[in-house]
Enzyme design. Structure first.
Site, mmCIF file in Angstrom:
data_model
loop_
_atom_site.group_PDB
_atom_site.id
_atom_site.type_symbol
_atom_site.label_atom_id
_atom_site.label_comp_id
_atom_site.label_asym_id
_atom_site.label_seq_id
_atom_site.Cartn_x
_atom_site.Cartn_y
_atom_site.Cartn_z
ATOM 1 N N LYS A 21 20.168 30.037 96.824
ATOM 2 C CA LYS A 21 20.126 30.517 95.409
ATOM 3 C C LYS A 21 19.454 31.730 95.343
ATOM 4 O O LYS A 21 19.934 32.692 94.498
ATOM 5 C CB LYS A 21 19.373 29.474 94.829
ATOM 6 C CG LYS A 21 19.384 29.200 93.275
ATOM 7 C CD LYS A 21 18.615 27.990 92.999
ATOM 8 C CE LYS A 21 19.372 26.645 92.962
ATOM 9 N NZ LYS A 21 18.414 25.658 92.532
ATOM 10 N N ARG A 90 12.496 27.006 90.792
ATOM 11 C CA ARG A 90 13.810 26.328 91.506
ATOM 12 C C ARG A 90 13.884 26.290 92.856
ATOM 13 O O ARG A 90 13.408 27.361 93.415
ATOM 14 C CB ARG A 90 14.825 26.955 91.100
ATOM 15 C CG ARG A 90 14.894 27.353 89.590
ATOM 16 C CD ARG A 90 16.139 28.540 89.008
ATOM 17 N NE ARG A 90 17.468 27.927 89.362
ATOM 18 C CZ ARG A 90 18.568 28.627 89.082
ATOM 19 N NH1 ARG A 90 18.337 29.906 88.922
ATOM 20 N NH2 ARG A 90 19.776 27.792 89.246
ATOM 21 N N GLY A 99 21.488 18.949 94.277
ATOM 22 C CA GLY A 99 20.551 17.853 93.672
ATOM 23 C C GLY A 99 19.609 17.185 94.703
ATOM 24 O O GLY A 99 19.028 16.303 94.289
ATOM 25 N N MET A 101 16.708 18.506 95.892
ATOM 26 C CA MET A 101 15.554 18.925 95.779
ATOM 27 C C MET A 101 15.226 19.260 94.424
ATOM 28 O O MET A 101 16.258 18.843 93.424
ATOM 29 C CB MET A 101 15.142 20.136 96.508
ATOM 30 C CG MET A 101 15.017 19.668 98.242
ATOM 31 S SD MET A 101 14.636 20.989 99.083
ATOM 32 C CE MET A 101 16.159 22.130 98.786
ATOM 33 N N ARG A 323 27.550 30.180 94.280
ATOM 34 C CA ARG A 323 27.375 29.582 95.726
ATOM 35 C C ARG A 323 28.813 29.448 95.880
ATOM 36 O O ARG A 323 29.780 29.418 94.962
ATOM 37 C CB ARG A 323 26.679 28.543 95.873
ATOM 38 C CG ARG A 323 27.170 27.488 95.261
ATOM 39 C CD ARG A 323 26.044 26.194 95.417
ATOM 40 N NE ARG A 323 26.257 25.380 94.296
ATOM 41 C CZ ARG A 323 25.574 24.165 94.022
ATOM 42 N NH1 ARG A 323 24.186 24.245 94.627
ATOM 43 N NH2 ARG A 323 25.722 23.606 93.078
ATOM 44 N N HIS A 437 27.181 14.903 89.850
ATOM 45 C CA HIS A 437 26.564 14.805 91.303
ATOM 46 C C HIS A 437 27.521 14.458 92.279
ATOM 47 O O HIS A 437 27.691 14.687 93.225
ATOM 48 C CB HIS A 437 25.099 14.297 91.213
ATOM 49 C CG HIS A 437 24.544 14.021 92.546
ATOM 50 N ND1 HIS A 437 25.009 12.664 92.969
ATOM 51 C CD2 HIS A 437 23.808 14.726 93.448
ATOM 52 C CE1 HIS A 437 24.242 12.799 94.200
ATOM 53 N NE2 HIS A 437 23.712 13.926 94.465
ATOM 54 N N GLU A 726 33.825 11.739 135.499
ATOM 55 C CA GLU A 726 33.384 11.173 134.593
ATOM 56 C C GLU A 726 32.124 10.642 135.337
ATOM 57 O O GLU A 726 31.248 9.736 134.742
ATOM 58 C CB GLU A 726 34.144 9.742 134.357
ATOM 59 C CG GLU A 726 35.544 9.847 133.672
ATOM 60 C CD GLU A 726 36.213 8.736 133.640
ATOM 61 O OE1 GLU A 726 36.433 7.996 132.488
ATOM 62 O OE2 GLU A 726 36.704 8.377 134.476
ATOM 63 N N SER A 745 40.382 16.417 134.302
ATOM 64 C CA SER A 745 40.020 16.061 132.781
ATOM 65 C C SER A 745 38.701 15.394 132.728
ATOM 66 O O SER A 745 38.427 14.462 133.494
ATOM 67 C CB SER A 745 41.374 14.998 132.663
ATOM 68 O OG SER A 745 41.009 14.549 131.129
ATOM 69 N N ASP A 750 32.771 8.711 129.246
ATOM 70 C CA ASP A 750 31.972 8.038 130.446
ATOM 71 C C ASP A 750 31.005 9.026 131.092
ATOM 72 O O ASP A 750 29.842 8.457 131.395
ATOM 73 C CB ASP A 750 33.015 7.824 131.443
ATOM 74 C CG ASP A 750 33.241 6.204 131.238
ATOM 75 O OD1 ASP A 750 32.354 5.262 131.349
ATOM 76 O OD2 ASP A 750 34.450 5.707 131.355
ATOM 77 N N CYS A 811 39.156 14.750 127.930
ATOM 78 C CA CYS A 811 39.929 13.915 127.072
ATOM 79 C C CYS A 811 38.720 13.026 126.413
ATOM 80 O O CYS A 811 37.663 13.078 127.071
ATOM 81 C CB CYS A 811 40.942 13.144 127.465
ATOM 82 S SG CYS A 811 40.320 12.251 129.172
ATOM 83 N N TYR A 831 42.507 23.084 128.169
ATOM 84 C CA TYR A 831 43.056 22.102 127.021
ATOM 85 C C TYR A 831 41.873 21.114 126.492
ATOM 86 O O TYR A 831 41.085 20.948 127.375
ATOM 87 C CB TYR A 831 44.194 21.713 127.214
ATOM 88 C CG TYR A 831 44.081 20.530 128.184
ATOM 89 C CD1 TYR A 831 43.959 18.996 127.579
ATOM 90 C CD2 TYR A 831 44.302 20.625 129.516
ATOM 91 C CE1 TYR A 831 43.648 18.265 128.711
ATOM 92 C CE2 TYR A 831 44.024 19.670 130.470
ATOM 93 C CZ TYR A 831 43.789 18.460 130.203
ATOM 94 O OH TYR A 831 43.826 17.210 131.039
HETATM 95 P P1 ADP Z 1 19.950 22.602 91.352
HETATM 96 O O1 ADP Z 1 19.735 23.135 92.584
HETATM 97 O O2 ADP Z 1 19.821 21.200 91.168
HETATM 98 O O3 ADP Z 1 21.513 23.100 90.882
HETATM 99 P P2 ADP Z 1 18.738 24.580 89.746
HETATM 100 O O4 ADP Z 1 17.643 25.444 90.263
HETATM 101 O O5 ADP Z 1 20.052 25.161 89.794
HETATM 102 O O6 ADP Z 1 18.795 23.321 90.188
HETATM 103 O O7 ADP Z 1 18.411 24.300 88.311
HETATM 104 C C1 ADP Z 1 19.409 23.369 87.622
HETATM 105 C C2 ADP Z 1 19.941 24.017 86.134
HETATM 106 O O8 ADP Z 1 18.631 24.298 85.254
HETATM 107 C C3 ADP Z 1 20.499 25.261 86.237
HETATM 108 O O9 ADP Z 1 21.941 25.060 86.578
HETATM 109 C C4 ADP Z 1 20.227 26.028 84.915
HETATM 110 O O10 ADP Z 1 21.208 25.389 84.137
HETATM 111 C C5 ADP Z 1 19.068 25.366 84.559
HETATM 112 N N1 ADP Z 1 18.036 26.531 84.803
HETATM 113 C C6 ADP Z 1 17.387 26.992 86.050
HETATM 114 N N2 ADP Z 1 16.651 27.971 85.794
HETATM 115 C C7 ADP Z 1 17.042 28.393 84.429
HETATM 116 C C8 ADP Z 1 16.501 29.688 83.707
HETATM 117 N N3 ADP Z 1 15.924 30.516 84.403
HETATM 118 N N4 ADP Z 1 16.927 29.541 82.641
HETATM 119 C C9 ADP Z 1 17.826 28.582 82.063
HETATM 120 N N5 ADP Z 1 18.180 27.665 82.557
HETATM 121 C C10 ADP Z 1 17.782 27.594 83.967
HETATM 122 MG MG MG Z 2 22.121 24.688 90.549
HETATM 123 MG MG MG Z 3 17.803 20.001 90.853
#
Ligand code: ADP
Ligand code: MG
Ligand code: MG
Length: 851
Positions: A21, A90, A99, A101, A323, A437, A726, A745, A750, A811, A831
């Site tokens: 990120k 973040r 999703g 963390m 990403r 998700h 083997e 081979s 094994d 194999c 191979y």
């Molecule tokens: P995840 O890794 O779970 O996608 P993010 O860190 O991307 O979590 O945050 C989830 C959402 O929160 C982002 O998609 C965005 O919509 C919102 N968000 C995060 N940072 C900001 C920010 N600085 N301003 C506005 N919205 C934010």
């Molecule tokens: Mg995100």
């Molecule tokens: Mg999140």
């Protein structure tokens, strides 16, 4: 050590340090895209944090404050200032873990900040909505307070008390739940948030996700602290997620969803059902146009399909994340081929973009049109991830088990469902869009997924669902299509696996580029045809015992093993000879001019013996002896430890006629094919060799028999004689053995068992603890243990090459595993051979390992 970076100090090549990120945000800043400013705390700081016993060091705190000062200067806003700075905190690991963390929005809020913001925005409800959301998110993520409590509180009090009072009540609840006062200082909030994001690296679902996706536990997460922009400000504000191409079909058209007047995670959480991105063209046309332009820039810059998170504040577009997008296997191939044609990627680059492990999904076809006509359509959701799946309905992740075909049906999936999703054949959700998700995770794993099927009503107590008047109970079968979003009752018939033109083209590029030969493990004509269709170059392993287990053939060999009467044995051998000759002939015909390696009998003798009473009785009758006598003979033949018992070429030392008759059948079938004009290349392979003398003993017998056949037939054919590697002893003595054979081979299944002293079947009972405790990183029966077993392979290759004509391959399961294939490429095998459905995987992995 520098721990905290400004966006302006980073770029994409620093992803290991800044997380995916952070690195991508910095890169977007660099190329001039509209990004809210921010700072990044590095993964090194996260490692330091864990090294410190999970404490933020003073150095780190100071560095954070220094960089926050710069952020304040750049934005002209200040924590708790007249123009207040609010930030998001973040998480962002070097590898995307959607999703898994945490992220906290609107941090920096307190009573004073709120007051100042009301002056600026002149919208009290908006500001206090931010405030409430902040308390809720902070409480949940930092202190583990159930967010439901806040939803309830808000429902109860909304409209009855003032905004300020609602916030007070939320803080009181925080105090009741945690025994602490809600932190008012923005800096304190920030440190607590950073601490909890670091901690979230080690939460249970993140750990499970890493284990399933084989992500290194030690890399840690970075933390992005970024100025907030407000998607919930007014009607010209919103938030969205979009892919530059359709992640399910690969079609080149921006695909995604947005919600006006919404903030952050409202979309990903799948709570409100969003609008398709194309509608933005009508609602905010200039934003839509700008988004298309940026999407194109990002795709070209990153040379890959992008998954973009954005927010619109009062008509102005901001990017918050990009990403490389997860995609269905089908889309992966289409996008790779299209991008080469668009001139965006070279063939090599395109090949590297496709994860070979998901390709088998493509080979499972689609629903048969005729079967669909008769099927009962239960309902329709959104096509979340391409493919089709058939399985028993299960409503809870913890009830999804490996050995059963299941379809997980959930109201909405949460990161806790990750394990269930990974084990199920397919996923259905009631709520949430195609970027929710569940869909994201399913696509990443190459699973079929249908989302947002609002007609489903799940009754968790009775474990059933109703959908458009039908009731389906847990355990009943449904069939789902991730191409159309359709859900059918029962099992719908599937089409044969098919290759579309994109896949054909992609595979042809891989074939041009790879060095390793790709053969198949095939014991039957059906398997051989299948593998050939997928591009296998001959058969690397044809197991002859499987042939015996077909239909009535088993009685022939049973009779032979259990018989003491020489005439009886001779008759049984003759029968076996005829059956095998026919089997080999049929297989040679399919493979035509490619090589076929036939492995002589391998399994423990007793596996052929009758186990059930009625079978023993039948055996007694066939051989004309008493039941007691049969039972006695069966007992005598039973090994205490079959894996290390009377199996493999040990059989040929005690009963040479067994292998001789097989060799005869192979050569006779070969001669017959040659007479019919085929250039067959039979190769005879001896299993489980432990030394050169043993090999010579068997080889002498085989050659004598083969020469006899040549004489009888008045015709010779070329054939090769080789051995499986083997056992550790065979590897250690590979020079002596190699001097006597045409090929090796490596039977790495094994070889793994004998090297590690672990049985594949029994080890499943105790291996999970090995992974959990980090004793072993990868499952040695799935991916070759390079350090141990691999060392023996390497040694044997070196020793074996003293015979300059020797050919070497592998194999067994590892032959179809991308990571292992990379290793086999490195040690210079000729191979790999794998099951027909893995052939494609192997072709792509072989090309990748050679690039
Ligand atoms: P995840 O890794 O779970 O996608 P993010 O860190 O991307 O979590 O945050 C989830 C959402 O929160 C982002 O998609 C965005 O919509 C919102 N968000 C995060 N940072 C900001 C920010 N600085 N301003 C506005 N919205 C934010
Ligand atoms: Mg995100
Ligand atoms: Mg999140």
């Amino acid at each position: 050590m520098k721990r905290v970076y400004l966006f302006a100090e980073g770029n994409k090549s620093m992803i290991n340090l800044l997380g995916g990120k952070g690195g991508n945000l910095a890169e977007m800043k660099k190329i001039g895209l509209p990004i809210p400013e921010g700072i990044i705390i590095s993964t090194e700081a996260c490692k330091e944090y864990y090294g410190n016993g999970e404490l933020l060091s003073e150095e780190l705190k100071n560095e954070v404050l220094e960089q926050i000062n710069k952020l304040e200067e750049m934005t002209g806003k200040k924590f708790e200032g007249e123009k207040p700075l609010l930030v998001s905190v973040r998480s962002g690991a070097p590898v995307s873990m959607p999703g898994m963390m945490d992220t906290i929005l609107n941090l920096g809020m307190n009573d004073k900040t709120a007051e100042n913001m009301v002056k600026i925005f002149e919208n009290e409800n908006f500001v206090y909505d931010l405030y409430f959301r902040f308390i809720q998110m902070f409480s949940e993520i930092v202190m583990g307070v159930e967010k439901e409590l806040f939803f309830e509180l808000r429902k109860k009090l909304k409209g009855r008390v003032s905004n300020q009072e609602l916030i007070n009540r939320a803080k009181i609840m925080y105090w009741e739940e945690t025994g602490k006062f809600f932190p008012e200082s923005a800096k304190e909030q920030l440190f607590m948030a950073i601490n909890s994001i670091f901690k979230s690296w080690e939460n249970e679902r993140a750990k499970v996700y890493r284990r399933i996706n084989r992500i290194d536990d030690s890399m840690g997460t970075a933390v992005v602290v970024q100025e907030m922009v407000f998607g919930n400000l007014n009607e010209k504000s919103g938030t969205g997620v979009a892919f530059t191409r359709n992640p399910s079909t690969g079609e080149k058209h921006v695909f995604g969803e947005y919600l006006l007047k919404a903030q952050g995670e409202d979309i990903v959480a799948g709570i409100r059902t969003p609008e398709p991105i194309d509608r933005l063209k009508e609602e905010l046309p200039s934003v839509y146009e700008e988004f298309l332009k940026i999407a194109d820039i990002l795709e070209k810059h990153n040379k890959d399909m992008q998954d973009i998170e954005f927010t619109i504040e009062d008509g102005k577009l901001f990017l918050l994340q990009t990403r490389n997008g997860k995609r269905s296997p089908y889309a992966a191939i289409k996008i790779a081929v299209d991008m080469v044609k668009e001139g965006l990627l070279t063939k090599e680059e395109a090949i590297m973009k496709v994860d070979p492990a998901v390709l088998p999904q493509l080979l499972h076809g689609n629903f048969e049109p005729a079967a669909l006509k008769n099927a009962t359509l239960l309902g329709k959701g959104l096509a979340g991830s391409a493919g089709v799946a058939i399985g028993r309905v299960v409503f809870a992740s913890e009830r999804v088990h490996t050995k059963e075909m299941t379809i997980l049906v959930r109201e909405e999936t949460s990161p806790e469902d990750i394990k269930g999703i990974s084990l199920a054949q397919g996923i259905v959700t009631v709520k949430g869009g195609a970027t929710s998700h569940g869909a994201v995770v399913a696509r990443g794993m190459g699973k079929c997924c249908v989302t947002g099927c609002g007609d489903i009503k799940i009754d968790d107590i009775r474990r059933e669902m109703t959908i458009n008047g039908y009731t389906v109970k847990e355990g009943e079968f449904i069939s789902i299509s991730g191409y159309t979003g359709e859900i059918y009752l029962g099992k719908v018939g599937l089409t044969k696996p098919q290759f579309d033109d994109n896949l054909k083209e992609f595979v042809s590029w891989c074939k041009e580029i790879k060095r390793l030969g790709i053969r198949m493990n095939a014991d039957t004509v059906t398997d051989a045809q299948l593998g050939k269709g997928f591009g296998a170059e001959g058969i690397g392993l044809c197991r002859t015992e499987h042939m015996f287990f077909q239909k009535d053939k088993i009685w022939t060999i049973r009779g032979m093993i259990l018989s003491h009467d020489t005439d009886e044995v001779a008759r049984a051998l003759e029968k076996m000879h005829q059956l095998q000759r026919e089997d080999f002939y049929n297989i040679f015909k399919v493979v035509e001019n490619d090589v076929v390696i036939v492995r002589l009998l391998d399994p423990p003798l007793h596996e052929f013996l009758p186990k059930e009473q009625k079978d023993k009785e039948k055996m007694a009758e066939i051989l004309g002896v008493s039941l007691e006598e049969i039972e006695r003979r069966v007992r005598n033949l039973k090994d205490e430890n079959p894996m290390l018992g009377h199996r493999g070429c040990r059989l040929a030392v005690t009963r040479p006629e067994l292998y001789n008759v097989q060799a005869r059948a192979i050569i006779e079938a070969g001669i017959q094919c040659k007479r019919e004009g085929l250039d067959v290349k039979p190769e005879i392979m001896i299993p489980l060799i432990i030394g050169a003398k043993e090999l010579l003993f068997i080889k002498k017998n085989l050659i004598a028999e083969i020469e006899k056949v040549f004489e009888e037939q008045g015709m010779r054919i070329d054939y090769k004689l080789g051995t499986m590697m083997e056992t550790p002893r065979a590897c250690l003595l590979a020079d002596e053995i190699g001097a006597e054979v045409d090929f090796f081979s490596f039977g790495t299944n094994d070889l793994t068992q004998t090297t590690m002293g672990l049985s594949r079947d029994d080890s499943v009972k105790f291996m999970p603890e090995y992974y959990e405790n980090g004793i072993l990183k990868v499952e040695p029966f799935a991916t070759i243990d390079e350090r141990g077993v691999g060392k023996l392979v390497k040694l044997a290759v070196e020793l074996g090459r003293k015979n300059p004509h020797i050919e070497m391959g592998v194999c067994g399961e590892h032959g179809g595993d991308p990571k292992s294939i990379e290793f086999f490429e490195q040690v210079g095998l000729d191979y790999v051979s794998c099951s027909p459905f893995r052939v494609l995987v192997a072709i792509v992995a072989a090309a990748q390992s050679h690039i």
